[in-house]
Design an enzyme around this catalytic site. Structure first.
Site, mmCIF file in Angstrom:
data_model
loop_
_atom_site.group_PDB
_atom_site.id
_atom_site.type_symbol
_atom_site.label_atom_id
_atom_site.label_comp_id
_atom_site.label_asym_id
_atom_site.label_seq_id
_atom_site.Cartn_x
_atom_site.Cartn_y
_atom_site.Cartn_z
ATOM 1 C CG ASP A 58 -2.210 1.205 1.386
ATOM 2 O OD1 ASP A 58 -1.954 2.142 0.624
ATOM 3 O OD2 ASP A 58 -2.947 0.788 2.591
ATOM 4 C CB SER A 139 -2.478 13.079 -14.848
ATOM 5 O OG SER A 139 -3.207 13.106 -15.760
ATOM 6 C CE1 TYR A 152 -5.416 10.877 -11.108
ATOM 7 C CE2 TYR A 152 -6.272 12.780 -12.566
ATOM 8 C CZ TYR A 152 -5.535 11.423 -12.175
ATOM 9 O OH TYR A 152 -4.864 10.407 -13.020
ATOM 10 C CE LYS A 156 -1.915 10.763 -10.774
ATOM 11 N NZ LYS A 156 -1.282 9.698 -10.986
HETATM 12 P P1 NDP Z 1 -6.392 1.651 -12.536
HETATM 13 O O1 NDP Z 1 -7.359 2.425 -11.535
HETATM 14 O O2 NDP Z 1 -7.252 0.696 -13.533
HETATM 15 O O3 NDP Z 1 -5.045 0.355 -11.354
HETATM 16 C C1 NDP Z 1 -4.817 1.291 -10.170
HETATM 17 C C2 NDP Z 1 -4.336 0.354 -9.531
HETATM 18 O O4 NDP Z 1 -3.785 1.122 -8.483
HETATM 19 C C3 NDP Z 1 -5.278 -0.325 -8.985
HETATM 20 O O5 NDP Z 1 -4.649 -2.194 -8.946
HETATM 21 C C4 NDP Z 1 -5.019 0.579 -7.708
HETATM 22 O O6 NDP Z 1 -5.878 -1.285 -6.870
HETATM 23 C C5 NDP Z 1 -3.984 -0.058 -7.035
HETATM 24 N N1 NDP Z 1 -3.917 0.694 -5.907
HETATM 25 C C6 NDP Z 1 -4.909 1.878 -5.491
HETATM 26 N N2 NDP Z 1 -4.442 2.560 -4.508
HETATM 27 C C7 NDP Z 1 -3.293 2.306 -3.788
HETATM 28 C C8 NDP Z 1 -2.387 1.936 -2.959
HETATM 29 N N3 NDP Z 1 -3.068 2.587 -2.048
HETATM 30 N N4 NDP Z 1 -0.892 1.639 -3.095
HETATM 31 C C9 NDP Z 1 -0.936 0.438 -4.438
HETATM 32 N N5 NDP Z 1 -2.442 -0.159 -4.975
HETATM 33 C C10 NDP Z 1 -2.101 1.306 -4.812
HETATM 34 O O7 NDP Z 1 -5.814 2.848 -12.814
HETATM 35 P P2 NDP Z 1 -5.009 2.906 -14.039
HETATM 36 O O8 NDP Z 1 -3.970 1.946 -14.452
HETATM 37 O O9 NDP Z 1 -5.586 3.512 -14.541
HETATM 38 O O10 NDP Z 1 -3.781 4.126 -13.808
HETATM 39 C C11 NDP Z 1 -2.527 4.401 -13.442
HETATM 40 C C12 NDP Z 1 -1.671 5.334 -12.939
HETATM 41 O O11 NDP Z 1 -2.008 6.120 -14.147
HETATM 42 C C13 NDP Z 1 -2.764 6.456 -11.913
HETATM 43 O O12 NDP Z 1 -1.256 6.839 -11.624
HETATM 44 C C14 NDP Z 1 -3.664 7.330 -12.947
HETATM 45 O O13 NDP Z 1 -3.372 8.418 -12.006
HETATM 46 C C15 NDP Z 1 -2.607 7.848 -13.879
HETATM 47 N N6 NDP Z 1 -2.958 8.164 -14.646
HETATM 48 C C16 NDP Z 1 -3.699 7.289 -15.470
HETATM 49 C C17 NDP Z 1 -4.829 7.808 -16.833
HETATM 50 C C18 NDP Z 1 -5.990 7.034 -17.215
HETATM 51 O O14 NDP Z 1 -6.668 7.772 -17.912
HETATM 52 N N7 NDP Z 1 -5.677 5.562 -17.615
HETATM 53 C C19 NDP Z 1 -4.073 8.863 -17.222
HETATM 54 C C20 NDP Z 1 -3.254 9.943 -16.342
HETATM 55 C C21 NDP Z 1 -2.709 9.271 -15.716
HETATM 56 P P3 NDP Z 1 -7.231 -1.226 -6.219
HETATM 57 O O15 NDP Z 1 -7.983 -1.685 -7.444
HETATM 58 O O16 NDP Z 1 -7.463 -2.173 -5.229
HETATM 59 O O17 NDP Z 1 -7.803 0.234 -5.729
#
Ligand code: NDP
Length: 259
Positions: A58, A139, A152, A156
């Protein structure tokens, strides 16, 4: 030719989405990948499917990072990818007038504090060798204001700035540890599900969300992973403190104004 032979890579939030795609691509490029996530079931399943190791983490918890440092004391690449929008549990107000302090703090706790702790872990794991690559997933929202997602956007933007601070600090220490940020926009992952919903309006919502994007589509996680490989590999040894946008052209023109 593989671009990341035997590089030991730690990726946060890699159970799914962009983190998973980065893990898969690094693995394909010959890296030794450690998938980490708060979601231990999906994280372990992803690691098993990719044929790599899983460590629960986490990113908010300093104790979790200490445990990781004990079991993975050295790393060549750390990707601080885990992030939340604040809408995971439902659509609560996140505009600057109505967002609650608790919701504001929680988003910063994961995105910003998680990245701070991840950079600190990475420096500790890389400084003996004096070389490495830290990649922070920021982002497009860190570059423009987002009225409906204030925390958010703020978190970012802070990740973008902290990336540059870490890059300069590492250079000052005489380390060849690089730190760069990636700024995706509209990448089709589960993070969008609360906003896309299901049912007949889903396609219309997808089109509406990408209407201002010059390439008129969502990006794919694998397209972000392709950028991450370059920054992680020895092809980018003169790139530090930089930011790479991957947004279908959104920030190139007036469509940068948030909808
Ligand atoms: P997802 O929600 O698909 O995946 C995020 C993963 O991070 C999930 O497995 C989630 O687990 C895990 N997670 C959440 N909180 C924690 C924590 N405290 N510690 C460890 N793991 C955690 O997100 P994306 O793949 O879309 O995004 C990945 C990154 O890219 C993020 O930082 C996001 O802000 C950034 N991003 C994404 C964009 C998009 O359009 N998709 C655009 C711009 C930036 P759980 O499911 O249990 O919460």
């Amino acid at each position: 030719m593989q671009r990341m032979n035997n590089k030991l890579c730690v990726i946060t939030g890699a159970a799914r989405g962009i983190g998973r795609a980065i893990a898969a691509r690094f693995q394909a490029e010959g890296a030794i990948v450690i998938v980490t996530d708060i979601d231990t079931a999906n994280g372990a399943a992803t690691a098993a499917e990719l044929g790599c190791r899983f460590e629960p983490l986490d990113v908010r918890e300093e104790a979790d990072w200490s445990r990781l440092a004990a079991v993975v004391p050295v790393a060549d690449v750390v990707v601080n990818n885990a992030g939340v929008t604040g809408f995971e549990a439902g659509m609560v107000p996140h505009d600057p007038e109505h967002a609650s302090l608790a919701d504001w703090r929680e988003v910063h706790r994961v995105n910003l504090e998680g990245t701070f702790l991840g950079c600190r872990y990475a420096m500790g794991a890389m400084k003996r060798a004096g070389t490495g690559s830290i990649i922070n997933i920021s982002s497009r929202s860190g570059l423009v204001g987002i009225p409906g997602a204030a925390a958010y956007a703020s978190s970012k933007a802070a990740i973008r700035n902290h990336t540059k601070t870490v890059a300069l600090y590492c250079a000052q220490q005489g380390w060849r540890i690089r730190c760069n940020s990636i700024h995706p926009a509209a990448i089709l992952t589960p993070i969008w599900e609360p906003m896309l919903g299901s049912g007949p309006d889903r396609d219309a919502r997808m089109q509406a969300l990408t209407a201002d994007t010059p390439l008129k589509r969502f990006g794919m996680p694998e397209e972000v992973a392709a950028i991450a490989v370059t920054l992680a590999s020895d092809e980018a040894t003169y790139v530090t403190g930089s930011e790479v946008n991957i947004d279908g052209g959104l920030l190139a023109g007036s469509a940068a104004s948030p909808g």
